[in-house]
Structures are given as C-alpha cells and as structure tokens.
Design a protein around this motif. Structure first.
Motif, PDB file in Angstrom:
ATOM      1  N   ALA A  77       0.827  -1.381  -0.045  1.00 57.83           N
ATOM      2  CA  ALA A  77      -0.035  -0.144   0.017  1.00 57.83           C
ATOM      3  C   ALA A  77       0.658   1.148  -0.140  1.00 57.83           C
ATOM      4  O   ALA A  77       1.639   1.279   0.814  1.00 57.83           O
ATOM      5  N   VAL A  78       0.966   1.975  -0.980  1.00 54.55           N
ATOM      6  CA  VAL A  78       1.565   3.380  -1.155  1.00 54.55           C
ATOM      7  C   VAL A  78       0.448   4.556  -0.593  1.00 54.55           C
ATOM      8  O   VAL A  78      -0.413   4.667  -1.536  1.00 54.55           O
ATOM      9  N   PHE A  79       0.588   5.297   0.166  1.00 52.25           N
ATOM     10  CA  PHE A  79       0.044   6.349   0.643  1.00 52.25           C
ATOM     11  C   PHE A  79       0.605   7.627   0.175  1.00 52.25           C
ATOM     12  O   PHE A  79       1.739   7.865   0.227  1.00 52.25           O
ATOM     13  N   PRO A  80      -0.048   8.709  -0.125  1.00 55.21           N
ATOM     14  CA  PRO A  80       0.226   9.983  -0.134  1.00 55.21           C
ATOM     15  C   PRO A  80       0.487  10.480   1.274  1.00 55.21           C
ATOM     16  O   PRO A  80       0.250  10.017   2.197  1.00 55.21           O
ATOM     17  N   ALA A  81       1.132  11.885   1.361  1.00 56.05           N
ATOM     18  CA  ALA A  81       1.393  12.555   2.407  1.00 56.05           C
ATOM     19  C   ALA A  81      -0.168  12.974   3.076  1.00 56.05           C
ATOM     20  O   ALA A  81      -0.938  13.244   2.353  1.00 56.05           O
ATOM     21  N   THR A  82      -0.181  13.403   4.362  1.00 55.24           N
ATOM     22  CA  THR A  82      -1.582  13.694   4.940  1.00 55.24           C
ATOM     23  C   THR A  82      -2.034  14.972   3.847  1.00 55.24           C
ATOM     24  O   THR A  82      -1.376  15.871   3.967  1.00 55.24           O
ATOM     25  N   GLY A  83      -3.333  14.849   3.614  1.00 57.54           N
ATOM     26  CA  GLY A  83      -3.889  16.014   2.846  1.00 57.54           C
ATOM     27  C   GLY A  83      -3.838  15.898   1.321  1.00 57.54           C
ATOM     28  O   GLY A  83      -4.378  16.690   0.474  1.00 57.54           O
ATOM     29  N   ASP A  84      -2.971  14.977   0.798  1.00 58.55           N
ATOM     30  CA  ASP A  84      -2.646  14.709  -0.600  1.00 58.55           C
ATOM     31  C   ASP A  84      -3.562  13.540  -1.090  1.00 58.55           C
ATOM     32  O   ASP A  84      -4.041  12.824  -0.517  1.00 58.55           O
ATOM     33  N   THR A  85      -3.498  13.650  -2.532  1.00 57.24           N
ATOM     34  CA  THR A  85      -4.360  12.720  -3.303  1.00 57.24           C
ATOM     35  C   THR A  85      -3.544  11.912  -4.320  1.00 57.24           C
ATOM     36  O   THR A  85      -2.462  12.721  -4.780  1.00 57.24           O
ATOM     37  N   ILE A  86      -3.875  10.809  -4.690  1.00 60.41           N
ATOM     38  CA  ILE A  86      -3.252   9.940  -5.724  1.00 60.41           C
ATOM     39  C   ILE A  86      -4.271   9.647  -6.924  1.00 60.41           C
ATOM     40  O   ILE A  86      -5.199   9.222  -6.483  1.00 60.41           O
ATOM     41  N   ASP A  87      -3.752  10.171  -8.090  1.00 62.05           N
ATOM     42  CA  ASP A  87      -4.668   9.696  -9.180  1.00 62.05           C
ATOM     43  C   ASP A  87      -6.316  10.257  -9.152  1.00 62.05           C
ATOM     44  O   ASP A  87      -7.123   9.535  -9.424  1.00 62.05           O
ATOM     45  N   ASP A  88      -6.253  11.757  -8.254  1.00 63.55           N
ATOM     46  CA  ASP A  88      -7.943  12.029  -8.221  1.00 63.55           C
ATOM     47  C   ASP A  88      -8.455  11.203  -7.474  1.00 63.55           C
ATOM     48  O   ASP A  88      -9.731  11.306  -7.550  1.00 63.55           O
TER      49      ASP A  88
END
Length: 670
Positions: free
Chosen positions: A108-119
C-alpha cells in the motif's frame, strides 16, 4: 553519494553572516518573497538521483505510521503482509518518486496527509503488486499522478536474435539476452516483461503467459505460423485473469494455416488482450482473428492486410481496433468480409476505426460488412472513405436475419459503391445508421428493421426498396443517376423524410408508394397530407390513389386520382396540377385546382367550400373586371375583388377556417 552544492545556500549562509547583523537582516527581508521557490528548488535538488534500497514497509499498514519514502528511487524489499504501507513525500509541483515493490505481498502506497493520488480520495492509498514499479509525479501542491502502470514489471528479460543465446542467456541481464522469443516466454514468470530487440523472429508457439507482457523495439519483425495469442481454452490456450500487453513497434507477418488466425479467444471471458503493431499482413484464407469472448484491443499504425476475414467476432466477443492505414481483405472468397459475424449469435461490442477498407477482388456474394444471427450486438465503424465500383451483386453491408435488438453504425466521409447495393437489412430488430455526406450506390433493400440515412447527398443508380421495415432520410438529398430511376419504392413499412429539407433532383426523383406509410418532414401517412419545407420537385403516390405534389416553398396540394397529370404538367414555384379554373360570372371556386381566375362580367357572387385537408393552399385572382366579385367563405364575412390583378392566397387551417396568407388589392371583411 556526494551531494552537489546547493544552488541557494541553506542557513546559516556564510555570505549573509559576513554582511553583519543589520545588512544580513535587510538582505533577507528583500529576498523573503523568494523563500518558497528556494525551498522547492533545494528539495528537488535533494532528490536528484537519490536511491534508497532495502526499505521495509510498515507492518499492519495505514497512513499514519507508514514508512516514509525520501528518495527519488525507492525499492521496498520487505512487505511481510498484504497491505503493509509506505508513504510519499508531501506533494511539490515537479517532484517525482519511483516506488518498486520487490517484496512478496501487495504494497500500500499512501500520499502525505492531505494529498491525493490519481484524483482519488484524499489520503487514500493505491496498491502495488509484487514486482510492480510505478512513477509518482506531483502535478501541484496536493496531487500525485501515476504512470508506468500499464505493464506490471518485476524484471525484464531481453531477446536479441543477433547477439542472444538460449544456452548462455541470463534472466534479467541485458548483457545476456535470449535468441528466441519462445525461450524467453519459458523462462519468464508472472510480473516479468520480455523486451524484444530489432531482428526477425519466427514464432510457432503460443506467446500468452499469465502476468507476462511484451515490448518490441522498432525494427522487430515477427513471422508467425501459429495462433500466437492463443486464449482458446478449448484448444490448449492460456487462461488469462490479468490484462496482457504486447506493445511496441513489431511488424507482424501471419501465416498461420489454422482457422483462428494470429489470435483466438474462446471460453476465456476475463481475457483482456492489448496489442499494437506497426503493420499486420495475414495470409490465412479463413480469418485473421476470431474473438468469441473476452476483449481484444488492437492498434495498428500502418496497414492491416488479410487474405480472409479481417475482423471476426462471435458469441460474446468484444473488439476495439484502430487502424491508422488501410484494412484490406484480398482473397475474394465467397462469404468473406472485412467485418464478419455469422451463425454464432454474437452478443458483444465492436468498434473499428480505419482510413478505409479495401476489397480488391470482391466476388458476387461477398459483402464488406456481414452480420447475421446477432443477439444484442453493437457495431460501430468509422472510415475516412470507401470506394468500390466493381460490378458485384452483393451489398456493401449485409445484415441478414436471425438478429435481436442489434445496432450497426457507419460513420464515413465519402462512400462510393457504384452499382452495388448499399445495404440489405432483413431482420426486424436490426437498426442501421449511416452517417455520410456523400454516397453513391444502387440503393438498398430493407425488408425489416430500420435504416436511417443521415445528412448528405445520395446518388442512386437503382432504387431504395422497402418492403416491411423503415427507411428514414434525415436532411438528405436523393438524386437518381438516370431518368428512369425512382429512388424510393415502398410496398409496405414506412418511409420517413425528417429534418429541415428533403432535396431531390426533379423528374426522376420521386417516391413510389403502394402500401407503405409515408412521412414527409413532420407528419404524414398514406391519407394525411404532408407538412414541412420541401426543396426541389417530387411526388408521392399513396395507396388510396391520392397524390401529394410539392414544389419549391412551404405547403402542399392534394387531389384525388381522378384527372391527375404528371409532374411535367405543373410548374414551380407553386402547385399547378391542371390548368387554372376559369370562373366567369358567379359560381363556386373549386378546390381541385390551385389557381382560380375570375371574370366578373356576368356577375360576381362567389363561394369557396371548406378545405379538404389542413394546410391546403388556394389562390384566387381577378383577370377581367366586369364589376366587383364578392367571395363568401368560412373564416371571413367576405372578400371583395375590386380591380384587375386583385388576388388573395388562402390556407385551410386546423381551426376549420380559411386564413389569409397574402392579399393584393382586395377588400376583406373579417
């Protein structure tokens, strides 16, 4: 690795220190607006060419405690359980991070808090399968986009016919490639990519292997003598649950003698095969492909030439093909076609785009598009043009019987099939839509179903025949090539001309109707007068013997069959079915002639009966003034003709009264 000097020095800055407290403070204040840019540049520079390996994902997963990734290239080697997690840096526009899952489980690859991946949802993760490598690119301060996801790559096996050896080859080592594609397929495992270097490669085995994908350099030629994409599980094919990709620039020469061509999918509904080639040439006299279920997505940058059927889909097969060049079917075998689905109850979706189709030597019973026994199938064909003026008897599109709720759409800029029929539609549930500005053909036959000809000019050398279905013309013109041609002959069913205009070329452009319903513009059946705008002259003869005559303008004239004359007996711009009525003295103004000419020498008591149909037009003019002529009629108290050349034009309205269209000189009392 040794870090390069920062473009903008980090604090404490020795140069600012040397300036002393006061001057340093002033300089920092003047540069304050540059601080965000400086921080961003320094962050990006920290990541240039940085690599971190041996990363362990956080056991138990989640975003809060996920292992922080800090390098450009991050290799995660320990993923003890599915869902163990890592976390990207906070997004900064232009930042890239590459993540490779070299562990044993899904990562599982998470973004930093508050960010999004691929909308996606804020703070939501994406999953990397074992062996997958994904590039994350920050497009702004909160959003990441991924790339390199189309092919799941664990490690790459190289194939080089010139420098490779199947004996000394080492998996995943570019210095020790394989000599044949088949050997690389045998050695590959799920998640691997096979990279084929330039050269000519004979293929005589199935290349499909679950989770193994291909990329071919430009200069690769494959000479195939087998079903190279064999996903037919009834004939030893590969069962696919993951998408298969064969990408790059290969040139395919297919000489498979079997009936399936270079690809066949059957009893494999989850198969999703994606292939791209620079060109394809298939010498199989039966089929270049057979798609009986699953989905085949094909891209060809050049031409696609086949001896047999170019595209054959059956059962529940789905096909999506984009051909940048020409699709040719060269063999000319009976019942061949560029697009073919017959006898297998096709229930799928197909979309085919190409510059044009070519059938160099068509036979008397060879269509270009041939569908029958179709169940809910949907076909769309997009072409720039098609030209085939050969003297064959079979139609361009043959939609035979046995279909249920199916649809065919042809979008084409220019279509010329000469003296060949454009279509045959023989099933009540087939709907054919042809969108083409210019068409030349020998008409078409519709015994059931619907044919809609949308927008364009149709030049016919024979007749559109309808004997049970519906032919609809939407804002089109029909021109017969010879004077004897009646472009539409309808014995049953419906003929509909909708839209703003229906243009014909005069004497030879008519609709012969002996039982069908006929609709012109907005409304009409066999006994109801047409309405709408009509450009050009044509006539419709209806089953009850009535004749509707049109000329340039808006309106109509309808009379019974008794005493009718031909189109040559009247002149544009109005309807002159017979010679005008000459009414001397008093009497009744007739409804069977468009124009009545008055001579009031012997009296002037005139009457006009109610119209026979809504919209009927009547013109009355005084040519000889022997005293006033007074007309009584429904809708007015009187209309008085005073002098020579006084006239009115009246129309019978849907309120059962005559209304005034035009008046010159008369005295009207409402």
């Amino acid at each position: 690795m040794e870090h390069l000097p920062y473009i903008f020095p980090k604090s404490p800055d020795p140069y600012l220190v040397a300036l002393g407290p006061n001057k340093a403070q002033a300089a920092l204040a003047r540069l304050a607006h540059l601080n965000p840019l400086i921080d961003r540049i320094n962050l990006l520079q920290d990541l240039i060419d940085s690599t971190e390996t041996g990363i362990t994902a956080f056991a138990g997963g989640g975003q809060t405690n996920a292992t922080q990734l800090t390098a450009t290239y991050n290799e995660v080697t320990v993923v003890a359980s599915a869902g163990d997690s890592v976390k990207l840096l906070a997004a900064v526009e232009g930042l890239k991070q590459i993540v490779k899952n070299d562990g044993a489980n899904n990562l599982a690859v998470f973004p930093a808090t508050g960010d999004t991946i691929d909308d996606g949802t804020v703070n939501a993760s994406i999953t990397l399968a074992p062996g997958a490598t994904v590039t994350f690119s920050a497009v702004d301060g909160t959003n990441w986009e991924t790339s390199d996801k189309s092919i799941s790559v664990g490690k790459t096996l190289f194939v080089d016919v010139t420098y490779g050896s199947n004996t000394t080859a080492k998996p995943y080592d570019p210095a020790y490639p394989y000599a044949t594609i088949a050997a690389a397929v045998t050695a590959a495992t799920s998640g691997d990519l096979i990279w084929v270097r330039p050269g000519t490669y004979p293929v005589s085995t199935n290349l499909l292997k679950e989770g193994v994908n291909f990329y071919c350099d430009k200069g690769v030629t494959i000479t195939n003598t087998s079903n190279m994409f064999n996903a037919d599980t009834t004939a030893g094919g590969t069962t696919l649950t993951l998408p298969f990709f064969f990408l790059g620039h290969a040139i395919l020469t297919d000489a498979n003698a079997g009936g399936g061509g270079f690809i066949q999918i059957q009893t494999n509904p989850n198969a999703f095969i994606n292939a791209e080639f620079d060109s394809i040439t298939s010498s199989n006299n039966s089929n270049a492909m057979v798609i009986r279920d699953g989905t085949f997505n094909l891209k060809v940058r050049g031409n696609f030439t086949s001896a047999g059927r170019s595209f054959n889909f059956r059962d529940t097969g789905n096909l999506f093909a984009t051909i940048d060049g020409i699709v040719s079917c060269t063999f000319g075998n009976n019942n061949n076609a560029v697009i073919y689905s017959s006898g297998m109850s096709w229930n799928g979706v197909a979309s085919i785009k190409a510059k044009t189709f070519s059938v160099p030597s068509p036979t008397a019973s060879q269509a270009v598009i041939w569908l029958d026994t179709v169940v809910n199938g949907k076909l769309t064909v997009d072409l720039d043009y098609y030209i085939d003026t050969s003297a064959v008897t079979f139609p361009f599109i043959n939609l035979a019987g046995g279909t249920t709720t199916c649809q065919t759409i042809l979008n084409i800029n220019f279509l010329n099939v000469g003296t060949r029929s454009l279509f045959t539609v023989a099933d009540a549930d087939h709907k054919l839509f042809i969108n083409a500005p210019v068409v030349t053909s020998a008409g078409g036959t519709c015994s059931a179903g619907l044919v809609a000809l949308n927008g364009g000019q149709y030049t016919t050398t024979a007749t559109f025949l309808i004997s049970g279905g519906t032919i609809a013309f939407n804002t089109v013109g029909i021109n017969g090539a010879v004077a004897s041609v009646i472009p539409v002959t309808a014995t049953s069913g419906s003929v509909i001309a909708v839209g703003s205009t229906f243009t014909t070329d005069g004497v030879d452009a008519s609709i012969a109707q002996s039982g069908a319903a006929v609709v012109i513009s907005q409304a009409s059946t066999g006994t109801t007068a047409p309405t709408g705008t009509v450009t050009g002259e044509f006539h419709i003869t209806s089953a009850n013997g009535d004749l509707y005559l049109f000329a340039n303008g808006t309106g109509y004239s309808r009379v019974t069959a008794t005493g009718l004359r031909t189109l040559a007996d009247y002149a544009a711009p109005f309807w002159q079915i017979r010679a005008p009525q000459a009414l001397a003295g008093s009497g009744a103004v007739t409804l069977t002639e468009y124009l009545t000419i008055l001579d009031t020498t012997l009296g002037g008591a005139l009457t006009l009966a109610n119209g026979t149909v809504v919209g009927q037009i009547k013109k009355i003019r005084m040519d000889v003034d022997g005293g006033d002529g007074t007309l009584t009629l429904t809708g007015f108290t009187s209309i008085v003709f005073n002098d020579v050349a006084d006239y009115v034009i009246l129309q019978w309205s849907n309120t059962s009264a005559w209304i005034l269209i035009e008046n010159s000189g008369t005295t009207i009392t409402p």
